[in-house]
Design an enzyme around this catalytic site. Structure first.
Site, PDB file in Angstrom:
ATOM      1  N   GLU A 110     -20.659 -13.506 -18.606  1.00 26.44           N
ATOM      2  CA  GLU A 110     -21.642 -14.524 -18.991  1.00 26.44           C
ATOM      3  C   GLU A 110     -21.416 -15.852 -18.285  1.00 26.44           C
ATOM      4  OE1 GLU A 110     -20.242 -12.371 -20.966  1.00 26.44           O
ATOM      5  OE2 GLU A 110     -21.869 -11.352 -22.015  1.00 26.44           O
ATOM      6  N   GLN A 125     -26.999 -10.619 -24.157  1.00 27.61           N
ATOM      7  CA  GLN A 125     -27.297  -9.346 -24.812  1.00 27.61           C
ATOM      8  C   GLN A 125     -27.397  -9.565 -26.333  1.00 27.61           C
ATOM      9  OE1 GLN A 125     -24.773  -5.729 -23.916  1.00 27.61           O
ATOM     10  NE2 GLN A 125     -26.710  -5.287 -22.891  1.00 27.61           N
ATOM     11  N   PHE A 126     -26.477 -10.352 -26.840  1.00 29.26           N
ATOM     12  CA  PHE A 126     -26.533 -10.857 -28.220  1.00 29.26           C
ATOM     13  C   PHE A 126     -26.109 -12.316 -28.139  1.00 29.26           C
ATOM     14  CE2 PHE A 126     -26.301  -6.359 -28.825  1.00 29.26           C
ATOM     15  CZ  PHE A 126     -26.978  -6.099 -30.008  1.00 29.26           C
ATOM     16  N   ALA A 127     -26.713 -13.149 -28.990  1.00 26.46           N
ATOM     17  CA  ALA A 127     -26.403 -14.583 -28.942  1.00 26.46           C
ATOM     18  C   ALA A 127     -24.902 -14.827 -29.120  1.00 26.46           C
ATOM     19  CB  ALA A 127     -27.174 -15.315 -30.024  1.00 26.46           C
ATOM     20  N   PHE A 133     -22.501 -13.475 -27.743  1.00 27.76           N
ATOM     21  CA  PHE A 133     -21.724 -13.401 -26.498  1.00 27.76           C
ATOM     22  C   PHE A 133     -21.856 -14.643 -25.630  1.00 27.76           C
ATOM     23  CE2 PHE A 133     -22.660  -8.705 -27.223  1.00 27.76           C
ATOM     24  CZ  PHE A 133     -21.553  -8.588 -28.045  1.00 27.76           C
ATOM     25  N   HIS A 138     -22.299  -9.537 -34.055  1.00 29.74           N
ATOM     26  CA  HIS A 138     -23.644  -9.227 -33.564  1.00 29.74           C
ATOM     27  C   HIS A 138     -24.696  -9.794 -34.510  1.00 29.74           C
ATOM     28  CE1 HIS A 138     -21.428  -6.252 -31.195  1.00 29.74           C
ATOM     29  NE2 HIS A 138     -22.476  -6.144 -30.423  1.00 29.74           N
TER      30      HIS A 138
END
Ligand SMILES: Cc1ncc(C[n+]2csc(CCOP(=O)(O)OP(=O)(O)O)c2C)c(N)n1
Length: 658
Positions: A397, A419-421, A423, A464
Site C-alpha cells: 500500500e 482492498q479493505f479500509a 489496510f 476487516h
C-alpha cells in the site's frame, strides 16, 4: 583514484569540475554561517558531490530527479537560482515553500526536481509513479531517485523496487552508501556484502559505482540512461562513498574511527579530480582561482539578496487557504433517466464514467484488474480501459499511494483501491505526510482518490470492519467523503475524482449490496462539503453518515412521534457546519450517531463545535452515540453489542425526555 577520460572533451571535463565545486563552496559558506548562528541546521554532502553532479549531468532537463538531504549538487546542476535556495533555507518568501518547510524539503516543477519528505522512503515510490506516467505516455525518459543506505532498510524501499521491477518502470535507483545512517554503521543496517546484491532478488539490473569518481559516475550513468531510454527498465545503482561530516552538523562524527575518515579524506572527489585535470593540463591554477572568485561572488551576492529579504509574513486566511488547491467544482446536473441500482453498482458506475471522461485517470489496487477487485467494483474495466489503466498491484500500500502521488506530480490522476479500509495502515505514511501536506508545502497538488471499503456489521472481525475516517479527518490537507446512498455515492465519487486534492472516499461494505436507490444513468457530480437534510423536523437534530444514517432512519420509522430533523453529512472534511448549526438553532437538541468508537471521532468535534457556536440555543446536552471503546469483535452477537445501533434508539428516547 583512476580517471578515464574516454570520449569526453575538455568542455565536459571542466563543466563537471565546476558543477562539483559550486555546491562544495556553498556548503563551506553554510558551515561558516551555521557557526555564526545565521542558519539553523545543515545536512552536509561534502565528499559526495560526484554522485549528485554526475547523475544530474547525465539526465536530460525534462527528466525528473528526486534528491535527498545531501544532494545540493542536484539543485545547483539544475541551475536552481541561488538566491531562492538561500531564501528557502532561511524560510523566506522567495524560497520554494513560503517558509512552511525547511532545507531540501521542496520540489520545483520548473526544474523537474521533487524533494524529499523527512520519512525518506516514500520518495522511491513517488519516482515509480512519475516513471509510470512517462511510460504510459510512451515518453522515453528516465526518472532518477536518491536514497541513503540507511533508508534502504525501510519497507518503502523494498516495495518501490519491487513495483518498479514488476511494472518495468524506467527508474534509476541511486543508493548513496556513505557508511553511516546517523551513527549506525552499515553492518548494523544490513547483512549482505553489497546492497547491489539485493537487486537480483527484485529481478533488477545493478551496478556498483565508485561514487567519489566523477568520471566513473558520469560515464556509467550516462550510458545507462541512454540504454534505459531505448529499453525502459529499472536499474539499481550502489554508489560507494562516505559521509565526511556529521549526520547534521550538531551531531558530529565522534563515532566514526579516525582511520576511516583519513582513508576517505584521501578520496575526496573534488581535490582528486582537480589534481587530475591540472596534471592533464585541462585546467590551470589561474583558471581555478578565477573560477573560485566568481563562485564566491555569486554566493555572496545571492546571500545578500536572501539576507536582505524581509522575514516572511502571511495571514491566517492565507495559510489556511493554501492547504488545498483551489478548485471550482463544476456541478454537472443529473439526467432524468435513472435506474434502481445497488450502492456498489453506483460506485462502479461513477468510476467507469470517470474513466471515460479522464483519459489519464489510472486505477491501482490489489486484484482490481480481471478479477474486478474483491467487491467487484472494477469488474469488466480491463476490457474497456486496458490493463495499463486498471492496474493490479503487489501487496504494498505504501508504494502504491506514493506512486499515485508520483502520477499526480507528472500530471495524471489516480484512484487507489484499498482492498479493505483497514489496510490503509500499511500506506498511512504517504497519505498523511505526503498527499495531505504537499500542496501546503510547495504548491504541488495530489490528485488522488483513495477508495476505502469500510465498516462493520458484516461479521468480519477486528481487521476487516473498521471505519477509520477519524485517522484522516484530523489531518489537514485531506478531504474525507462518506456517502450513505447510491445516488450520493456516484455523484460524490465523480466529484472526488475531478477534485485535484487528495480525497479519502469511504464506502460502507454493509451498504454495498443491501441499499438500492434511483441513480441517474448519465455522468453527474455533486458538491463536496455539503450535507443533505433527509427529513426536516423541529424537536431534535440527528446528525450521522454512512451506515449510521440507515440506523437512524430505522429508529425514526419505529418512532413516528419524534419530530426529528435528520442530517446526512456525506462529506466529513470539509464539514458542512452551517447546515448543522442551522438545524440545532431550530430544534435545540442534537444527537450524533457515529459507527466508529467514541474518542477522537468526528462526533466529538461536532459536539464541541455546537457547544461553542450554538450554546444558547441548546435545550439539552449534546449526545454522542458511538461504538464501544474496544476493537471490533467477530461473533455476531458481540458485534451487535459493539455497534451503536441499539444504543441509538435508547439515547434518542432519553434525549426527547430530557
Ligand atoms: C522514517 C524515518 N525514521 C527516522 C528518521 C531519522 N533520520 C533521518 S536521516 C536518518 C539517517 C539516514 O541514513 P541514510 O539513509 O544512510 O542517509 P544519510 O543521512 O547517511 O545520507 C535518520 C535515522 C527519518 N527521517 N525518517
Amino acid at each position: 583514484m583512476r580517471y578515464h577520460i574516454g570520449d569526453f572533451d575538455n568542455e565536459v571535463l571542466i563543466q563537471l569540475y565546476e558543477r562539483m565545486l559550486k555546491p562544495r563552496m556553498i556548503e563551506e559558506k553554510m558551515l561558516i554561517l551555521l557557526r555564526q548562528g545565521k542558519i539553523s541546521k545543515w545536512f552536509s554532502g561534502i565528499g559526495q558531490e560526484a554522485i549528485s553532479v554526475g547523475v544530474a549531468s547525465a539526465l536530460k532537463n525534462e527528466e525528473y530527479i528526486l534528491p535527498m538531504h545531501r544532494n545540493l549538487g542536484v539543485f545547483t546542476t539544475r541551475k536552481v537560482p541561488l538566491n531562492r535556495l538561500f531564501a528557502q533555507w532561511q524560510g523566506k518568501a522567495s524560497g520554494f515553500t513560503k517558509g512552511r518547510d525547511r532545507s531540501f524539503h521542496f520540489g520545483s516543477q520548473e526544474h523537474k526536481i521533487v524533494g524529499m519528505i523527512s520519512h525518506l522512503g516514500p520518495q522511491l515510490g513517488v519516482a515509480d509513479g512519475i516513471a509510470l506516467a512517462d511510460s504510459l505516455r510512451r515518453k522515453k525518459r528516465v526518472t532518477a531517485v536518491f536514497t541513503g543506505e540507511g533508508a534502504t532498510s525501510e519497507g518503502d524501499f523494498h516495495e518501490a523496487l519491487n513495483v518498479a521491477s514488476v511494472w518495468n518502470l524506467p527508474v534509476l535507483f541511486c543508493i548513496e552508501n556513505n557508511g553511516y545512517g546517523l551513527s549506525t554503521p552499515t553492518n548494523e543496517q544490513y547483512n549482505c556484502a553489497h546492497l547491489a546484491d539485493r537487486a537480483k532478488g527484485y529481478g533488477m539490473e545493478c551496478r556498483i559505482i565508485e561514487g567519489n569518481n566523477i568520471l566513473e559516475v558520469y560515464s556509467k550513468v550516462s550510458e545507462l540512461c541512454k540504454a534505459i531510454r531505448k529499453r525502459p527498465r529499472p536499474v539499481f545503482l550502489e554508489f560507494k562513498t562516505f559521509r565526511m561530516r556529521g549526520h547534521e552538523e550538531a551531531s558530529g562524527t565522534k563515532y566514526v574511527p579516525e582511520k576511516l575518515m583519513a582513508k576517505w579524506a584521501k578520496k575526496d572527489p573534488i581535490s582528486n579530480y582537480e589534481a587530475f585535470l591540472l596534471d592533464k593540463k585541462v585546467l590551470t591554477s589561474a583558471y581555478i582561482e578565477n573560477l573560485k572568485a566568481e563562485i564566491t561572488e555569486e554566493i555572496n551576492s545571492n546571500l545578500e539578496l536572501a539576507f536582505n529579504e524581509e522575514p516572511i509574513s502571511s495571514t491566517l486566511s492565507n495559510e489556511i487557504g493554501d492547504v488545498y488547491q483551489s478548485f471550482d467544482n463544476e456541478i454537472v446536473k443529473p439526467s432524468e433517466n435513472t435506474s434502481n441500482i445497488r450502492f456498489v453498482d453506483a460506485i462502479s458506475n461513477g468510476l467507469r464514467q470517470s474513466m471515460e471522461r479522464h483519459n489519464e485517470l489510472i486505477i491501482m489496487g490489489q486484484d482490481v484488474a480481471e478479477y474486478g477487485g474483491v467487491f467487484k467494483i472494477t469488474e469488466g474495466f480491463t476490457k474497456e480501459f486496458g490493463r495499463s489503466r486498471v492496474r493490479n498491484t503487489p501487496i504494498c500500500e505504501s508504494a502504491i499511494v506514493s506512486a499515485a502521488m508520483g502520477l499526480s506530480i507528472n500530471g495524471m490522476k489516480a484512484v487507489v483501491e484499498m482492498q479493505f479500509a483497514d489496510f490503509v495502515t500499511s500506506g498511512f505514511n504517504p497519505v498523511v505526510n505526503y498527499l495531505a501536506k504537499v500542496h501546503y508545502r510547495w504548491g504541488q497538488n495530489a490528485d488522488v482518490v483513495v477508495r476505502m471499503p469500510c465498516g462493520g456489521g458484516v461479521g468480519a472481525g477486528p481487521f476487516h470492519s473498521q471505519t477509520n475516517e477519524a485517522w484522516f479527518t484530523k489531518t489537514p490537507g485531506l478531504k474525507v467523503v462518506y456517502p450513505a446512498f447510491p445516488k450520493d455515492a456516484k455523484g460524490l465519487l465523480t466529484s472526488s475524482i475531478n477534485d485535484p486534492n487528495p480525497v479519502l472516499f469511504f464506502e460502507h461494505k454493509g451498504l454495498y449490496r443491501s441499499v438500492y436507490g434511483d441513480v441517474p444513468d448519465d455522468y453527474y457530480t455533486l458538491p463536496l462539503g455539503k450535507a443533505s437534510i433527509l427529513r426536516t423536523g423541529n424537536a431534535v437534530s440527528i446528525v450521522s453518515y454512512g451506515a449510521g444514517v440507515h440506523w437512524a432512519l430505522e429508529a425514526l420509522e419505529k418512532h413516528p412521534e419524534i419530530d426529528a430533523e435528520l442530517i446526512d453529512l456525506r462529506t466529513l472534511q470539509p464539514l458542512d457546519v452551517d447546515t448543522i448549526y442551522e438545524s440545532v438553532k431550530k430544534t435545540g437538541r442534537l444527537i450524533i450517531l457515529q459507527e466508529d468508537s467514541l474518542f477522537g471521532g468526528i462526533a466529538s468535534d461536532i459536539s464541541a463545535l455546537v457547544m461553542e457556536n450554538c450554546f444558547e440555543y441548546l435545550d439539552a446536552p449534546v449526545k454522542r452515540v458511538t461504538s464501544l471503546e474496544t476493537p471490533i469483535p467477530f461473533a455476531a452477537n458481540l458485534e451487535a453489542d459493539y455497534l451503536p445501533k441499539k444504543r441509538f434508539e435508547e439515547t434518542l428516547l432519553e434525549l426527547m425526555d430530557y
